[in-house]
Design a protein around this motif. Sequence first.
Motif, PDB file in Angstrom:
ATOM      1  N   PRO A   7     -16.296  60.969  44.936  1.00 44.45           N
ATOM      2  CA  PRO A   7     -16.855  60.102  43.890  1.00 44.45           C
ATOM      3  C   PRO A   7     -17.110  60.854  42.583  1.00 44.45           C
ATOM      4  O   PRO A   7     -16.987  60.273  41.502  1.00 44.45           O
ATOM      5  CB  PRO A   7     -18.178  59.616  44.514  1.00 44.45           C
ATOM      6  CG  PRO A   7     -17.986  59.792  45.987  1.00 44.45           C
ATOM      7  CD  PRO A   7     -17.119  60.994  46.152  1.00 44.45           C
ATOM      8  N   THR A   8     -17.454  62.119  42.704  1.00 44.58           N
ATOM      9  CA  THR A   8     -17.737  62.907  41.497  1.00 44.58           C
ATOM     10  C   THR A   8     -16.495  63.047  40.620  1.00 44.58           C
ATOM     11  O   THR A   8     -16.556  62.873  39.383  1.00 44.58           O
ATOM     12  CB  THR A   8     -18.249  64.308  41.874  1.00 44.58           C
ATOM     13  OG1 THR A   8     -19.395  64.179  42.717  1.00 44.58           O
ATOM     14  CG2 THR A   8     -18.616  65.109  40.635  1.00 44.58           C
ATOM     15  N   ALA A   9     -15.351  63.343  41.262  1.00 46.50           N
ATOM     16  CA  ALA A   9     -14.106  63.517  40.508  1.00 46.50           C
ATOM     17  C   ALA A   9     -13.362  62.205  40.338  1.00 46.50           C
ATOM     18  O   ALA A   9     -12.333  62.160  39.645  1.00 46.50           O
ATOM     19  CB  ALA A   9     -13.207  64.528  41.210  1.00 46.50           C
ATOM     20  N   GLY A  10     -13.847  61.136  40.971  1.00 45.93           N
ATOM     21  CA  GLY A  10     -13.187  59.840  40.855  1.00 45.93           C
ATOM     22  C   GLY A  10     -11.856  59.762  41.565  1.00 45.93           C
ATOM     23  O   GLY A  10     -10.970  59.007  41.135  1.00 45.93           O
ATOM     24  N   VAL A  11     -11.704  60.476  42.669  1.00 48.39           N
ATOM     25  CA  VAL A  11     -10.442  60.483  43.424  1.00 48.39           C
ATOM     26  C   VAL A  11     -10.616  59.619  44.664  1.00 48.39           C
ATOM     27  O   VAL A  11     -11.521  59.855  45.482  1.00 48.39           O
ATOM     28  CB  VAL A  11     -10.042  61.916  43.831  1.00 48.39           C
ATOM     29  CG1 VAL A  11      -8.728  61.899  44.625  1.00 48.39           C
ATOM     30  CG2 VAL A  11      -9.899  62.804  42.608  1.00 48.39           C
ATOM     31  N   THR A  12      -9.748  58.615  44.814  1.00 46.52           N
ATOM     32  CA  THR A  12      -9.802  57.730  45.978  1.00 46.52           C
ATOM     33  C   THR A  12      -8.696  58.106  46.957  1.00 46.52           C
ATOM     34  O   THR A  12      -7.696  58.740  46.596  1.00 46.52           O
ATOM     35  CB  THR A  12      -9.629  56.265  45.565  1.00 46.52           C
ATOM     36  OG1 THR A  12      -8.309  56.071  45.032  1.00 46.52           O
ATOM     37  CG2 THR A  12     -10.668  55.881  44.515  1.00 46.52           C
ATOM     38  N   PHE A  13      -8.860  57.702  48.201  1.00 42.37           N
ATOM     39  CA  PHE A  13      -7.831  57.926  49.212  1.00 42.37           C
ATOM     40  C   PHE A  13      -6.572  57.127  48.887  1.00 42.37           C
ATOM     41  O   PHE A  13      -5.454  57.556  49.194  1.00 42.37           O
ATOM     42  CB  PHE A  13      -8.358  57.539  50.600  1.00 42.37           C
ATOM     43  CG  PHE A  13      -9.377  58.493  51.140  1.00 42.37           C
ATOM     44  CD1 PHE A  13      -8.989  59.722  51.638  1.00 42.37           C
ATOM     45  CD2 PHE A  13     -10.723  58.160  51.145  1.00 42.37           C
ATOM     46  CE1 PHE A  13      -9.930  60.615  52.156  1.00 42.37           C
ATOM     47  CE2 PHE A  13     -11.667  59.040  51.663  1.00 42.37           C
ATOM     48  CZ  PHE A  13     -11.276  60.265  52.162  1.00 42.37           C
ATOM     49  N   GLU A  14      -6.749  55.994  48.293  1.00 41.77           N
ATOM     50  CA  GLU A  14      -5.596  55.174  47.907  1.00 41.77           C
ATOM     51  C   GLU A  14      -4.734  55.898  46.866  1.00 41.77           C
ATOM     52  O   GLU A  14      -3.503  55.843  46.920  1.00 41.77           O
ATOM     53  CB  GLU A  14      -6.072  53.829  47.368  1.00 41.77           C
ATOM     54  CG  GLU A  14      -4.929  52.867  47.036  1.00 41.77           C
ATOM     55  CD  GLU A  14      -5.437  51.518  46.545  1.00 41.77           C
ATOM     56  OE1 GLU A  14      -4.592  50.622  46.297  1.00 41.77           O
ATOM     57  OE2 GLU A  14      -6.667  51.359  46.408  1.00 41.77           O
ATOM     58  N   GLN A  15      -5.384  56.571  45.926  1.00 41.57           N
ATOM     59  CA  GLN A  15      -4.634  57.335  44.921  1.00 41.57           C
ATOM     60  C   GLN A  15      -3.837  58.470  45.573  1.00 41.57           C
ATOM     61  O   GLN A  15      -2.690  58.721  45.204  1.00 41.57           O
ATOM     62  CB  GLN A  15      -5.608  57.903  43.880  1.00 41.57           C
ATOM     63  CG  GLN A  15      -6.230  56.853  42.966  1.00 41.57           C
ATOM     64  CD  GLN A  15      -7.296  57.448  42.064  1.00 41.57           C
ATOM     65  OE1 GLN A  15      -7.878  58.489  42.378  1.00 41.57           O
ATOM     66  NE2 GLN A  15      -7.569  56.783  40.947  1.00 41.57           N
ATOM     67  N   LEU A  16      -4.438  59.129  46.539  1.00 41.86           N
ATOM     68  CA  LEU A  16      -3.732  60.206  47.227  1.00 41.86           C
ATOM     69  C   LEU A  16      -2.554  59.673  48.020  1.00 41.86           C
ATOM     70  O   LEU A  16      -1.511  60.324  48.121  1.00 41.86           O
ATOM     71  CB  LEU A  16      -4.696  60.944  48.169  1.00 41.86           C
ATOM     72  CG  LEU A  16      -5.874  61.672  47.512  1.00 41.86           C
ATOM     73  CD1 LEU A  16      -6.749  62.321  48.577  1.00 41.86           C
ATOM     74  CD2 LEU A  16      -5.392  62.715  46.522  1.00 41.86           C
ATOM     75  N   SER A  17      -2.719  58.484  48.588  1.00 42.45           N
ATOM     76  CA  SER A  17      -1.656  57.899  49.397  1.00 42.45           C
ATOM     77  C   SER A  17      -0.472  57.455  48.556  1.00 42.45           C
ATOM     78  O   SER A  17       0.635  57.293  49.078  1.00 42.45           O
ATOM     79  CB  SER A  17      -2.212  56.695  50.173  1.00 42.45           C
ATOM     80  OG  SER A  17      -1.209  56.079  50.955  1.00 42.45           O
ATOM     81  N   ALA A  18      -0.675  57.270  47.260  1.00 43.77           N
ATOM     82  CA  ALA A  18       0.391  56.762  46.397  1.00 43.77           C
ATOM     83  C   ALA A  18       1.286  57.863  45.849  1.00 43.77           C
ATOM     84  O   ALA A  18       2.300  57.561  45.214  1.00 43.77           O
ATOM     85  CB  ALA A  18      -0.220  55.976  45.233  1.00 43.77           C
ATOM     86  N   VAL A  19       0.933  59.137  46.108  1.00 46.60           N
ATOM     87  CA  VAL A  19       1.736  60.242  45.575  1.00 46.60           C
ATOM     88  C   VAL A  19       2.259  61.085  46.739  1.00 46.60           C
ATOM     89  O   VAL A  19       1.947  60.843  47.908  1.00 46.60           O
ATOM     90  CB  VAL A  19       0.900  61.116  44.615  1.00 46.60           C
ATOM     91  CG1 VAL A  19       0.443  60.301  43.410  1.00 46.60           C
ATOM     92  CG2 VAL A  19      -0.312  61.699  45.339  1.00 46.60           C
ATOM     93  N   GLY A  20       3.070  62.063  46.408  1.00 43.48           N
ATOM     94  CA  GLY A  20       3.617  62.935  47.431  1.00 43.48           C
ATOM     95  C   GLY A  20       2.591  63.913  47.976  1.00 43.48           C
ATOM     96  O   GLY A  20       1.490  64.062  47.415  1.00 43.48           O
ATOM     97  N   PRO A  21       2.919  64.606  49.079  1.00 39.18           N
ATOM     98  CA  PRO A  21       1.952  65.524  49.709  1.00 39.18           C
ATOM     99  C   PRO A  21       1.467  66.627  48.776  1.00 39.18           C
ATOM    100  O   PRO A  21       0.270  66.926  48.733  1.00 39.18           O
ATOM    101  CB  PRO A  21       2.733  66.091  50.892  1.00 39.18           C
ATOM    102  CG  PRO A  21       3.797  65.074  51.173  1.00 39.18           C
ATOM    103  CD  PRO A  21       4.167  64.507  49.843  1.00 39.18           C
TER     104      PRO A  21
END
Length: 213
Positions: free
Chosen positions: A116-130
């Motif tokens: 939450p501090t950096a504003g990174v969601t799991f959905e955002q990670l899932s939308a890009v490559g490893p």
Amino acid sequence: AICRSQIIDASLEELGRREMLSLPQSSFALSAPVSAMRGVVRSGLAPRMGVETMEGVGPETGNKVFDPVGFATLGGDETLAFFRHAEIKHGRVAMAAMVGFLFHINHIHFPGYLSPTAGVTFEQLSAVGPFEAWNMIPLLGQLQILWTIAGLEHASECLDPAGHYTKGGTPGNLKFLKKFWDTPGFTKKLTEAQKAEKLVSELKNGRLAMIGI
């Protein structure tokens, strides 16, 4: 005086003859313990764990040891134990990586925020490559992952009560980490034969995962 010198010469000659006769006996007496010690040393260095008796041989390799490069001949028992520990460990990492990769490419992820501090969601990670997903993880999150890996590595190398895997311990053993090993308790009700079968399955699945990843 002449008789006395003759007697002395005869005595010295007899003494020398006795010493010469005693040499083979003393040499044999000395060589016997040396031979015995050599036998003990050789028996102590004799292989306790040949590659032919290690788990993992099956129909996939024609029920023979698959070692075309000859790694098993590079050393003794300690080297074989090191290779087996590395194989099990890398297989486990590869299986975890393959499962994570399959989840990732199918966009299966946790809800909410990774940070939450950096504003990174799991959905955002899932939308890009490893690799892009790794770069999006905040530095503290990356350090947590690396610290966990380092802790498990330290435990497997230094904390096994049964001893190091090259000094009589079991390669790949993590059972002493009771809060980490088999947390759901899948192996608690298994017999020893079933556990041995599961270990072979883990080894073979790990090999396949290493190839796949």
